[in-house]
Enzyme design. Structure first.
Site, PDB file in Angstrom:
ATOM      1  N   HIS A  29       0.564  -1.085   0.245  1.00  0.00           N
ATOM      2  CA  HIS A  29      -0.047   0.292   0.160  1.00  0.00           C
ATOM      3  C   HIS A  29       0.853   1.532   0.193  1.00  0.00           C
ATOM      4  O   HIS A  29       2.136   0.827   0.520  1.00  0.00           O
ATOM      5  CB  HIS A  29      -0.638  -0.171   1.210  1.00  0.00           C
TER       6      HIS A  29
ATOM      7  N   GLU B 105       9.378   3.561  -6.437  1.00  0.00           N
ATOM      8  CA  GLU B 105      10.901   3.541  -6.504  1.00  0.00           C
ATOM      9  C   GLU B 105      10.744   2.480  -5.243  1.00  0.00           C
ATOM     10  O   GLU B 105      11.869   1.891  -5.363  1.00  0.00           O
ATOM     11  CB  GLU B 105      11.193   4.319  -6.538  1.00  0.00           C
TER      12      GLU B 105
HETATM   13  C1  GRF Z   1       0.703   0.794  -5.869  1.00  0.00           C
HETATM   14  O1  GRF Z   1       1.177   2.013  -5.518  1.00  0.00           O
HETATM   15  C2  GRF Z   1       1.020   0.031  -4.770  1.00  0.00           C
HETATM   16  O2  GRF Z   1       0.636   0.402  -3.806  1.00  0.00           O
HETATM   17  C3  GRF Z   1      -1.054   0.538  -4.732  1.00  0.00           C
HETATM   18  O3  GRF Z   1      -1.564  -0.222  -6.215  1.00  0.00           O
HETATM   19  C4  GRF Z   1      -0.324   1.150  -7.042  1.00  0.00           C
HETATM   20  C5  GRF Z   1       0.037  -0.041  -8.114  1.00  0.00           C
HETATM   21  O4  GRF Z   1       1.295   0.384  -8.982  1.00  0.00           O
HETATM   22  N1  GRF Z   1      -1.334  -1.164  -3.618  1.00  0.00           N
HETATM   23  P1  GRF Z   1       1.710  -1.038  -9.984  1.00  0.00           P
HETATM   24  O5  GRF Z   1       0.313  -1.643 -10.282  1.00  0.00           O
HETATM   25  O6  GRF Z   1       2.177  -2.052  -9.717  1.00  0.00           O
HETATM   26  O7  GRF Z   1       2.169  -0.049 -10.468  1.00  0.00           O
END
Ligand code: GRF
Length: 210
Positions: A114, A177
């Site tokens: 998260h 990142e």
């Molecule tokens: C991330 O910021 C994660 O923490 C949240 O959703 C976003 C997903 O990004 N749960 P990605 O699809 O991994 O690029």
């Protein structure tokens, strides 16, 4: 060492999914874990493309076409994840809740990431909420999943500074990142059997270096 078999679930871009896959190919998870399958619930999501590029089987189970209850929907995921004998399930940007039935099926071995320092700023718009509230520090959290939103036992958190001129477009990528480093690290700790859950506290053997 027998590799831990991972099943990934994502809804969107899948950059966390790809960071984990890369760690298994040539990083800290090499020789420790393998991503067996990706399940995606959104047609056209870029995570499917990323899976293809890394030769990882992907399965689309569309949530907006599902008519039954949550457990019936989760049962479809379980069927796929069991077929690939997955032990550890990672929610890598999966924008839905999972049922207690799903979590129990995998003996609690379900992790989520998260983009805030939980328990602050749960939910779908963490960066927007962080900026609106005016906190000076945010970050990301990896936690074991329980049936409540962004709630289960916390494995690791990383702080990221919020600057006065930040927008969602500058803050989001800076946090992301770190997500790409923290999530593989937590999986490594799991593979090395260094995580011990006591109630909602996760104790980690030894010092952790990111
Ligand atoms: C991330 O910021 C994660 O923490 C949240 O959703 C976003 C997903 O990004 N749960 P990605 O699809 O991994 O690029």
């Amino acid at each position: 060492m027998i590799k831990v078999k991972i099943g990934a679930i994502a809804s969107g871009s899948g950059s966390n999914f790809e960071a984990i896959v890369k760690s298994t190919e040539n990083g800290i998870l090499k020789d420790k874990a393998i991503v067996e399958v990706l399940i995606c619930n959104k047609a056209g999501a870029y995570c499917m493309e990323r899976a293809k590029n890394h030769n990882i089987p992907s399965v689309l189970i569309e949530s907006n076409k599902h008519k039954g209850n949550r457990e019936e929907f989760d049962a479809k995921f379980i069927e796929v994840l069991d077929k690939y004998e997955c032990e550890l399930i990672i929610l890598a940007g999966y924008m839905r809740f999972v049922s207690a039935m799903f979590i129990n099926h995998f003996k609690g071995n379900v992790m989520n990431i998260h983009p805030s320092l939980l328990p602050s700023f749960k939910g779908m718009h963490a960066h927007r909420d962080v900026l609106d509230y005016g906190v000076k520090v945010t970050g990301c959290t990896v936690h074991f999943v329980d049936p409540h939103e962004d709630h289960g036992p916390i494995i690791m958190q990383k702080c990221v500074k919020v600057y006065d001129n930040d927008t969602e477009d500058t803050l989001g990528p800076r946090v992301l990142e770190w997500e790409h480093k923290v999530f593989p690290k937590c999986i490594e700790l799991y593979c090395d059997k260094r995580l011990h859950i006591e109630g909602r506290i996760v104790k980690i053997d030894g010092e952790v270096k990111l």
